[in-house]
Design an enzyme around this catalytic site. Structure first.
Site, PDB file in Angstrom:
ATOM      1  NE  ARG A  57      -4.119  -1.970   1.953  1.00 34.38           N
ATOM      2  CZ  ARG A  57      -4.987  -2.374   2.881  1.00 34.38           C
ATOM      3  NH1 ARG A  57      -4.849  -1.987   4.132  1.00 34.38           N
ATOM      4  NH2 ARG A  57      -6.000  -3.151   2.547  1.00 34.38           N
ATOM      5  CE  LYS A  91     -20.010 -17.427   7.190  1.00 37.58           C
ATOM      6  NZ  LYS A  91     -20.313 -16.754   8.473  1.00 37.58           N
ATOM      7  N   GLY A 111      -9.934  -9.023  -1.088  1.00 38.78           N
ATOM      8  CA  GLY A 111      -8.739  -9.400  -0.337  1.00 38.78           C
ATOM      9  C   GLY A 111      -8.191 -10.784  -0.615  1.00 38.78           C
ATOM     10  N   GLY A 128     -13.091  -4.206   0.830  1.00 41.72           N
ATOM     11  CA  GLY A 128     -14.474  -3.755   0.970  1.00 41.72           C
ATOM     12  C   GLY A 128     -14.852  -2.701  -0.045  1.00 41.72           C
TER      13      GLY A 128
END
Length: 418
Positions: free
Chosen positions: A35, A219, A375, A398
């Site tokens: 990053r 999920k 991610g 996200g």
């Protein structure tokens, strides 16, 4: 369209820039500088164009939440000061950035992000200043706008121009990512933000077709919105990972001990029905690699059909499935991948995800737009050494997911011009 830093005359200006330096730390040492490296082009551009000062701000973890969890785990022997020093202070990150830039990075002090205007304005022309972790202040993440504005106004006083290059937090309506734009004359995006938007936004609005999406992970519940969004433009939707078993279950197949979200069966059926109505091909696993337990040392068992025996759980896709993936992906002009198709962290169950990564790398070489967002997908292409062979690998988990869901992200919207 977003406005970028290239659209401005920076000479003599004070720039306040939000970066995403939320990097993994251990005992005050940066463990992964991805990053930091991603922000360097924007930082260097600003410095090369005659700014008076460049003040950088970022969060680093979530101090209050992380300290509470660490304290509960460690018990009486917990040293809170040492923990914060090793995990949440930005001074070591400033020192690391100094080495990467090859010029001094002045740390503004551990006391606060408030009251730094005189300090910043007193620095020599061309100085780089790093503020302390913005999340040491509760106002940064406050739900009440007035509370966020208190910190935002202070941060805004440190610059004439706000540059947001922190895509990883673009989905957060925080003081340093969005509220600050209300109090600065000009707000623009950095080059990282520009690249993320350029690759991710068209997938939802106007992709080069055919678009094939690969959605994996554990999920269904965490991917409902992105599945529904991508159905609008996709020619085919590959569903893999743990979430695939919920879809197979609703189709009447045996899934053994595999992960199934029973409360999402109706959702899975709705998505299948919508896909049929829109004539979007859904690709679910035709065969599997299973095991008797979810364990890195578990023996891999080849399952040649769709149905999984009662004593096994699916942990990866099999060769028939990968052949179907290859066939579908060969037709694509754009491929977006969010979520692994197996438990790639376990060597015995990594082949499916590695093969998908190799297919995308090969497609990129043929001119296909390949975008990896999320991610775990990013971790996978890095693990297999294939990240450089993708058109774009998103830096935001996200944020990339929400952008693919078609949402407007606060940190991006403030760069579209007032």
């Amino acid at each position: 369209m977003i406005k970028t830093v290239k659209s401005l005359d920076l000479n003599g200006k004070r720039v306040i820039m939000r970066v995403d330096f939320n990097v993994p730390m251990k005992d005050g040492v940066v463990q992964d500088d991805t990053r930091i490296t991603a922000a360097l082009p924007t930082i260097q551009y600003i410095l090369d164009h005659g700014v008076k000062t460049l003040t950088l701000m970022s969060h680093l973890g979530d101090p209050a939440k992380d300290v509470k969890a660490a304290k509960e785990k460690a018990g009486k022997n917990f040293d809170e000061k040492a923990y914060i020093q090793g995990k949440h202070r930005l001074a070591p990150v400033a020192a690391y950035l100094e080495k990467k830039l090859g010029k001094p990075v002045i740390f503004a002090g551990e006391d606060s992000c408030y009251g730094k205007k005189a300090f910043i304005d007193a620095q020599p022309a061309g100085s780089v200043i790093m503020l302390e972790n913005t999340r040491f202040h509760k106002e940064e993440t406050a739900k009440d706008a007035a509370d966020r504005d208190k910190l935002a106004q202070e941060l805004a006083s440190y610059g004439d121009i706000f540059v947001n290059d922190a895509f990883g937090t673009a989905h957060r309506d925080h003081a340093s990512t969005a509220s600050i734009a209300k109090f600065v004359p000009v707000s623009v995006a950095g080059f990282l933000m520009e690249k993320e938007v350029a690759y991710l936004e068209p997938i939802v609005t106007n992709p080069q077709k055919p678009l094939v999406a690969i959605i994996g992970g554990a999920k269904v519940s965490s991917k409902i919105a992105v599945l529904e969004s991508l159905l609008k433009n996709a020619a085919a939707l590959i569903i893999g990972g743990g979430m695939a078993y919920t879809f197979l279950k609703v189709q009447g197949h045996k899934v053994g001990k595999s992960l199934v979200e029973t409360d999402q069966l109706d959702t899975a059926q709705r998505i299948l029905d919508t896909a049929k109505k829109l004539e979007v091909e859904i690709l679910l696993p035709w065969d599997h690699v299973g095991a008797e337990a979810f364990d890195a040392g578990a023996a891999a068992v080849a399952i040649e059909g769709i149905d999984i025996p009662d004593n096994l759980l699916g942990l990866d896709v099999g060769p028939k499935t990968l052949a179907k993936y290859q066939e579908a992906l060969a037709k694509a002009k754009t491929i977006v991948w969010n979520g692994p198709v197996g438990v790639f962290e376990f060597a015995a169950f990594a082949k499916g995800t590695e093969t998908v990564a190799k297919i995308l790398a090969e497609a990129t070489g043929k001119g296909v737009i390949t975008v990896v967002g999320g991610g775990d997908s990013v971790a996978a292409v890095n693990q297999f050494g294939l990240a450089a062979q993708m058109s774009h690998v998103s830096t935001g988990g996200g944020a990339s997911l929400e952008l693919l869901e078609g949402k407007k992200l606060p940190g991006i919207e403030v760069t579209r011009g007032k």
